[in-house]
Design an enzyme around this catalytic site. Structure first.
Site, short mmCIF file in Angstrom:
data_model
loop_
_atom_site.label_atom_id
_atom_site.label_comp_id
_atom_site.label_asym_id
_atom_site.label_seq_id
_atom_site.Cartn_x
_atom_site.Cartn_y
_atom_site.Cartn_z
N HIS A 101 0.85 -1.19 0.00
CA HIS A 101 0.00 0.00 0.00
C HIS A 101 0.88 1.23 0.00
O HIS A 101 2.04 1.18 0.41
CB HIS A 101 -0.96 0.02 1.20
CG HIS A 101 -0.30 -0.07 2.53
ND1 HIS A 101 0.26 -1.24 3.02
CD2 HIS A 101 -0.10 0.87 3.48
CE1 HIS A 101 0.77 -1.01 4.22
NE2 HIS A 101 0.57 0.27 4.53
N HIS A 103 0.92 5.31 1.16
CA HIS A 103 0.30 6.39 1.92
C HIS A 103 0.35 7.67 1.09
O HIS A 103 1.37 7.97 0.48
CB HIS A 103 1.08 6.65 3.22
CG HIS A 103 1.09 5.50 4.16
ND1 HIS A 103 0.27 5.43 5.26
CD2 HIS A 103 1.82 4.36 4.16
CE1 HIS A 103 0.51 4.31 5.92
NE2 HIS A 103 1.45 3.63 5.27
#
Length: 138
Positions: A101, A103
């Site tokens: 992932h 940010h």
């Protein structure tokens, strides 16, 4: 491929509710439950990849343009003056959920220091030795 035991797979594929700000066939972008700043978002691929080393080229090619799109939307809608794109790999690097992932962290004037370090000096010989070690592993 999805991992049935992965919380981010479940969120990315809509099995667990989230504050979604963007979704397409490959990604869901959600607001982080523990934000560094107001609007802190996570770009989650719908397919499971443990980290950037497992990420396929097709998905990888879409991550930075999506990060730019989300960051631009944050600047327009939240009034932030910049944003960080942060991606951690491995526990020592701060990765706590082992589903790739990225940010997207909005940055505001006078806001907290989030991603920073104090640059240090390194001997040119040490730099050359370090560079040679990395090159030999490529």
């Amino acid at each position: 491929m999805k991992d049935n035991n992965c919380i981010f797979c479940k969120i990315a594929n809509g099995e667990i509710p989230s504050s979604t700000v963007y979704e397409d066939e490959d990604f869901r972008v959600i607001l982080d439950l523990g934000p560094a700043t107001k609007g802190h978002a996570l770009i989650l691929p719908k397919e499971h990849f443990k980290d950037v080393c497992e990420l396929d080229e097709k998905t990888a090619a879409k991550i930075l343009p999506l990060g730019a799109k989300i960051g631009t939307a944050m600047k327009q809608s939240l009034g932030c003056v910049g944003f960080n794109l942060v991606q951690n790999n491995g526990e020592a690097a701060g990765q706590t959920v082992f589903h790739f992932h990225m940010h997207v962290i909005p940055r505001y004037e006078g806001g907290p220091t989030i991603v920073s370090w104090t640059p240090e000096k390194e001997d040119p010989e040490v730099l050359a030795e370090t560079a040679a070690k990395i090159k030999s592993a490529l």
